[in-house]
Scaffold this motif. Sequence first.
Motif, PDB file in Angstrom:
ATOM      1  N   GLY A  84      -7.609 -32.276  -3.904  1.00 59.25           N
ATOM      2  CA  GLY A  84      -7.999 -31.155  -3.073  1.00 59.25           C
ATOM      3  C   GLY A  84      -9.440 -30.749  -3.304  1.00 59.25           C
ATOM      4  O   GLY A  84     -10.193 -30.465  -2.355  1.00 59.25           O
ATOM      5  N   ASN A  85      -9.843 -30.703  -4.564  1.00 58.44           N
ATOM      6  CA  ASN A  85     -11.239 -30.398  -4.871  1.00 58.44           C
ATOM      7  C   ASN A  85     -12.171 -31.457  -4.295  1.00 58.44           C
ATOM      8  O   ASN A  85     -13.257 -31.151  -3.799  1.00 58.44           O
ATOM      9  CB  ASN A  85     -11.439 -30.273  -6.386  1.00 58.44           C
ATOM     10  CG  ASN A  85     -11.164 -28.884  -6.907  1.00 58.44           C
ATOM     11  OD1 ASN A  85     -11.997 -27.984  -6.806  1.00 58.44           O
ATOM     12  ND2 ASN A  85      -9.983 -28.698  -7.479  1.00 58.44           N
ATOM     13  N   PHE A  86     -11.739 -32.718  -4.359  1.00 58.99           N
ATOM     14  CA  PHE A  86     -12.564 -33.797  -3.821  1.00 58.99           C
ATOM     15  C   PHE A  86     -12.755 -33.657  -2.314  1.00 58.99           C
ATOM     16  O   PHE A  86     -13.869 -33.808  -1.798  1.00 58.99           O
ATOM     17  CB  PHE A  86     -11.944 -35.159  -4.145  1.00 58.99           C
ATOM     18  CG  PHE A  86     -12.709 -36.319  -3.577  1.00 58.99           C
ATOM     19  CD1 PHE A  86     -13.844 -36.800  -4.218  1.00 58.99           C
ATOM     20  CD2 PHE A  86     -12.314 -36.925  -2.393  1.00 58.99           C
ATOM     21  CE1 PHE A  86     -14.567 -37.860  -3.689  1.00 58.99           C
ATOM     22  CE2 PHE A  86     -13.021 -37.988  -1.850  1.00 58.99           C
ATOM     23  CZ  PHE A  86     -14.157 -38.456  -2.507  1.00 58.99           C
ATOM     24  N   VAL A  87     -11.676 -33.366  -1.594  1.00 55.43           N
ATOM     25  CA  VAL A  87     -11.772 -33.212  -0.137  1.00 55.43           C
ATOM     26  C   VAL A  87     -12.701 -32.051   0.212  1.00 55.43           C
ATOM     27  O   VAL A  87     -13.575 -32.164   1.087  1.00 55.43           O
ATOM     28  CB  VAL A  87     -10.376 -33.011   0.472  1.00 55.43           C
ATOM     29  CG1 VAL A  87     -10.472 -32.597   1.939  1.00 55.43           C
ATOM     30  CG2 VAL A  87      -9.550 -34.295   0.340  1.00 55.43           C
ATOM     31  N   LEU A  88     -12.531 -30.906  -0.463  1.00 51.91           N
ATOM     32  CA  LEU A  88     -13.403 -29.759  -0.211  1.00 51.91           C
ATOM     33  C   LEU A  88     -14.856 -30.091  -0.509  1.00 51.91           C
ATOM     34  O   LEU A  88     -15.767 -29.756   0.255  1.00 51.91           O
ATOM     35  CB  LEU A  88     -12.948 -28.567  -1.054  1.00 51.91           C
ATOM     36  CG  LEU A  88     -11.605 -27.937  -0.679  1.00 51.91           C
ATOM     37  CD1 LEU A  88     -11.171 -26.943  -1.752  1.00 51.91           C
ATOM     38  CD2 LEU A  88     -11.689 -27.241   0.675  1.00 51.91           C
ATOM     39  N   ALA A 117     -17.968 -54.208   3.426  1.00 45.84           N
ATOM     40  CA  ALA A 117     -18.345 -52.849   3.047  1.00 45.84           C
ATOM     41  C   ALA A 117     -17.167 -52.019   2.553  1.00 45.84           C
ATOM     42  O   ALA A 117     -17.363 -50.966   1.935  1.00 45.84           O
ATOM     43  CB  ALA A 117     -18.990 -52.150   4.240  1.00 45.84           C
ATOM     44  N   PHE A 118     -15.941 -52.484   2.790  1.00 43.98           N
ATOM     45  CA  PHE A 118     -14.754 -51.694   2.469  1.00 43.98           C
ATOM     46  C   PHE A 118     -14.576 -51.546   0.954  1.00 43.98           C
ATOM     47  O   PHE A 118     -14.913 -52.450   0.180  1.00 43.98           O
ATOM     48  CB  PHE A 118     -13.508 -52.356   3.060  1.00 43.98           C
ATOM     49  CG  PHE A 118     -12.246 -51.579   2.807  1.00 43.98           C
ATOM     50  CD1 PHE A 118     -11.886 -50.534   3.638  1.00 43.98           C
ATOM     51  CD2 PHE A 118     -11.421 -51.886   1.726  1.00 43.98           C
ATOM     52  CE1 PHE A 118     -10.721 -49.811   3.403  1.00 43.98           C
ATOM     53  CE2 PHE A 118     -10.263 -51.173   1.484  1.00 43.98           C
ATOM     54  CZ  PHE A 118      -9.912 -50.129   2.323  1.00 43.98           C
ATOM     55  N   ARG A 119     -14.019 -50.377   0.536  1.00 46.52           N
ATOM     56  CA  ARG A 119     -13.714 -50.152  -0.881  1.00 46.52           C
ATOM     57  C   ARG A 119     -12.367 -49.440  -1.025  1.00 46.52           C
ATOM     58  O   ARG A 119     -11.997 -48.588  -0.209  1.00 46.52           O
ATOM     59  CB  ARG A 119     -14.790 -49.288  -1.548  1.00 46.52           C
ATOM     60  CG  ARG A 119     -16.177 -49.917  -1.588  1.00 46.52           C
ATOM     61  CD  ARG A 119     -16.227 -51.108  -2.536  1.00 46.52           C
ATOM     62  NE  ARG A 119     -17.561 -51.677  -2.636  1.00 46.52           N
ATOM     63  CZ  ARG A 119     -18.022 -52.671  -1.877  1.00 46.52           C
ATOM     64  NH1 ARG A 119     -17.240 -53.202  -0.929  1.00 46.52           N
ATOM     65  NH2 ARG A 119     -19.240 -53.133  -2.044  1.00 46.52           N
ATOM     66  N   PHE A 120     -11.653 -49.795  -2.106  1.00 45.64           N
ATOM     67  CA  PHE A 120     -10.425 -49.100  -2.510  1.00 45.64           C
ATOM     68  C   PHE A 120     -10.697 -48.533  -3.896  1.00 45.64           C
ATOM     69  O   PHE A 120     -10.858 -49.293  -4.865  1.00 45.64           O
ATOM     70  CB  PHE A 120      -9.234 -50.068  -2.553  1.00 45.64           C
ATOM     71  CG  PHE A 120      -7.940 -49.444  -3.012  1.00 45.64           C
ATOM     72  CD1 PHE A 120      -7.020 -48.974  -2.080  1.00 45.64           C
ATOM     73  CD2 PHE A 120      -7.632 -49.333  -4.362  1.00 45.64           C
ATOM     74  CE1 PHE A 120      -5.820 -48.417  -2.498  1.00 45.64           C
ATOM     75  CE2 PHE A 120      -6.440 -48.770  -4.789  1.00 45.64           C
ATOM     76  CZ  PHE A 120      -5.526 -48.300  -3.853  1.00 45.64           C
ATOM     77  N   LEU A 121     -10.770 -47.199  -3.995  1.00 41.55           N
ATOM     78  CA  LEU A 121     -11.068 -46.562  -5.285  1.00 41.55           C
ATOM     79  C   LEU A 121      -9.804 -45.923  -5.834  1.00 41.55           C
ATOM     80  O   LEU A 121      -9.201 -45.060  -5.191  1.00 41.55           O
ATOM     81  CB  LEU A 121     -12.172 -45.516  -5.117  1.00 41.55           C
ATOM     82  CG  LEU A 121     -12.821 -45.017  -6.417  1.00 41.55           C
ATOM     83  CD1 LEU A 121     -14.233 -44.493  -6.152  1.00 41.55           C
ATOM     84  CD2 LEU A 121     -11.999 -43.938  -7.118  1.00 41.55           C
ATOM     85  N   HIS A 122      -9.420 -46.354  -7.019  1.00 46.18           N
ATOM     86  CA  HIS A 122      -8.190 -45.908  -7.677  1.00 46.18           C
ATOM     87  C   HIS A 122      -8.554 -44.962  -8.814  1.00 46.18           C
ATOM     88  O   HIS A 122      -9.289 -45.338  -9.736  1.00 46.18           O
ATOM     89  CB  HIS A 122      -7.442 -47.134  -8.212  1.00 46.18           C
ATOM     90  CG  HIS A 122      -6.216 -46.828  -8.999  1.00 46.18           C
ATOM     91  ND1 HIS A 122      -5.094 -46.242  -8.442  1.00 46.18           N
ATOM     92  CD2 HIS A 122      -5.909 -47.039 -10.312  1.00 46.18           C
ATOM     93  CE1 HIS A 122      -4.157 -46.108  -9.362  1.00 46.18           C
ATOM     94  NE2 HIS A 122      -4.637 -46.585 -10.508  1.00 46.18           N
ATOM     95  N   VAL A 123      -8.049 -43.727  -8.741  1.00 49.20           N
ATOM     96  CA  VAL A 123      -8.366 -42.708  -9.741  1.00 49.20           C
ATOM     97  C   VAL A 123      -7.281 -42.715 -10.819  1.00 49.20           C
ATOM     98  O   VAL A 123      -6.105 -42.490 -10.536  1.00 49.20           O
ATOM     99  CB  VAL A 123      -8.468 -41.319  -9.090  1.00 49.20           C
ATOM    100  CG1 VAL A 123      -8.791 -40.257 -10.140  1.00 49.20           C
ATOM    101  CG2 VAL A 123      -9.537 -41.334  -7.994  1.00 49.20           C
ATOM    102  N   ASP A 131     -17.637 -31.945 -11.438  1.00 47.79           N
ATOM    103  CA  ASP A 131     -18.354 -33.101 -11.974  1.00 47.79           C
ATOM    104  C   ASP A 131     -17.589 -34.382 -11.698  1.00 47.79           C
ATOM    105  O   ASP A 131     -18.177 -35.418 -11.348  1.00 47.79           O
ATOM    106  CB  ASP A 131     -18.574 -32.935 -13.484  1.00 47.79           C
ATOM    107  CG  ASP A 131     -19.746 -32.025 -13.809  1.00 47.79           C
ATOM    108  OD1 ASP A 131     -20.688 -31.958 -12.998  1.00 47.79           O
ATOM    109  OD2 ASP A 131     -19.726 -31.394 -14.882  1.00 47.79           O
ATOM    110  N   HIS A 132     -16.273 -34.327 -11.848  1.00 45.55           N
ATOM    111  CA  HIS A 132     -15.456 -35.508 -11.573  1.00 45.55           C
ATOM    112  C   HIS A 132     -15.603 -35.942 -10.118  1.00 45.55           C
ATOM    113  O   HIS A 132     -15.748 -37.135  -9.815  1.00 45.55           O
ATOM    114  CB  HIS A 132     -13.996 -35.215 -11.900  1.00 45.55           C
ATOM    115  CG  HIS A 132     -13.104 -36.408 -11.838  1.00 45.55           C
ATOM    116  ND1 HIS A 132     -11.737 -36.319 -11.822  1.00 45.55           N
ATOM    117  CD2 HIS A 132     -13.379 -37.747 -11.762  1.00 45.55           C
ATOM    118  CE1 HIS A 132     -11.217 -37.529 -11.762  1.00 45.55           C
ATOM    119  NE2 HIS A 132     -12.189 -38.412 -11.718  1.00 45.55           N
ATOM    120  N   CYS A 133     -15.586 -34.983  -9.202  1.00 44.16           N
ATOM    121  CA  CYS A 133     -15.746 -35.304  -7.777  1.00 44.16           C
ATOM    122  C   CYS A 133     -17.085 -35.994  -7.529  1.00 44.16           C
ATOM    123  O   CYS A 133     -17.173 -36.959  -6.751  1.00 44.16           O
ATOM    124  CB  CYS A 133     -15.643 -34.040  -6.935  1.00 44.16           C
ATOM    125  SG  CYS A 133     -13.999 -33.284  -6.925  1.00 44.16           S
ATOM    126  N   GLY A 134     -18.140 -35.508  -8.190  1.00 45.32           N
ATOM    127  CA  GLY A 134     -19.447 -36.140  -8.046  1.00 45.32           C
ATOM    128  C   GLY A 134     -19.457 -37.563  -8.562  1.00 45.32           C
ATOM    129  O   GLY A 134     -20.085 -38.450  -7.968  1.00 45.32           O
TER     130      GLY A 134
END
Length: 355
Positions: A14-18, A125-131, A230-233
């Motif tokens: 949620g923080n990332f989307v905002l 150009a595509f990416r899949f980012l796994h947190v 900071d994590h979102c950045g």
Amino acid sequence: MTILVTGGAGFIGGNFVLDWLAQSDEPVVNLDKLTYAGNLQTLASLCDDPRHRFVQGDIGDRACVDALLAAHRPRAVVNFAAESHVDRSIHGPGEFIQTNVVGTFQLLEAVRGYWQALPDTEKAAFRFLHVSTDEVYGTLTENDSPFAETNRYEPNSPYSASKAASDHLVRAWHHTYGLPVLTTNCSNNYGPYHFPEKLIPLVIRNALAGQPLPIYGDGRQVRDWLYVGDHCGAIRRVLEAGRPGETYNVGGWNEKPNLEVVETICAILDELQPRADGQRYASQIAFVTDRPGHDRRYAIDARKLERELGWKPQETFDSGIRKTIAWYLANQEWVRNVESGHYRDWVAKQYGTPA
């Protein structure tokens, strides 16, 4: 151009989307199952924003994910969707296996099929980012070096084992199928919109309610604390410039024992909202029986991320925790609304009577 975010109604997602939509006009398709920790009120400011499309659904629902990929043709998928609470995984590991392992597999398969059919330019150009989490690395002693990306996996809880399994799947889909994946392993996050079962929001909530502040064992378990902004950045930077197939550890360079974290929260609350009876909030601290398999110390070596991509955290723990407490004091309605009877039953079940 669009990105698909999974788990985007949870705390970090949620923080990332905002944060994403505050800094970019690129639309977000937000897929979230809305389990107990998913909260659409976090995203209330986006309810009339055409850049944000929310879909309630499960990453394990292949038909749902296939349809979203086909309809919106995202240039990237950022996967936050996970069951993430260690205590809950101890009491009920099945949901963690289903979401974190089986769900990640289903998501990877849907994304692989979509990616393989893209035109060459879009495919490249595509990416899949796994947190993911630092807990996959196990535990550290007081004198061990922080976790680096080269540390072997030694998970000690059902939660961390399920996340380790998902990390391995992501790695395998890159090496076997060529899917351009990125993995981030973060330390303990804190900040606004955190569901109040985790240490920092639970302590703030209980302190204000005049209830005990439960601390496991002797309170000397050490965590590296990372402000969620900071994590979102860091995620944005890895998505922008990370090398496919690579893992990047994200940490705050803020190692603190749990007891010190709680005492710091109490001291700031003493300053910002003193108790009516004049007593200090620290008087509410209550030590409770330690949880099974409790890892003693986590610490992240985030030098690779700084060296290769130029990212480092902007918040110290002192600045970040003050911002967090101020947010909770100003947003008590959010806290009240997120607290269901189910949540209160869970806290009573988990922490029981103070020792």
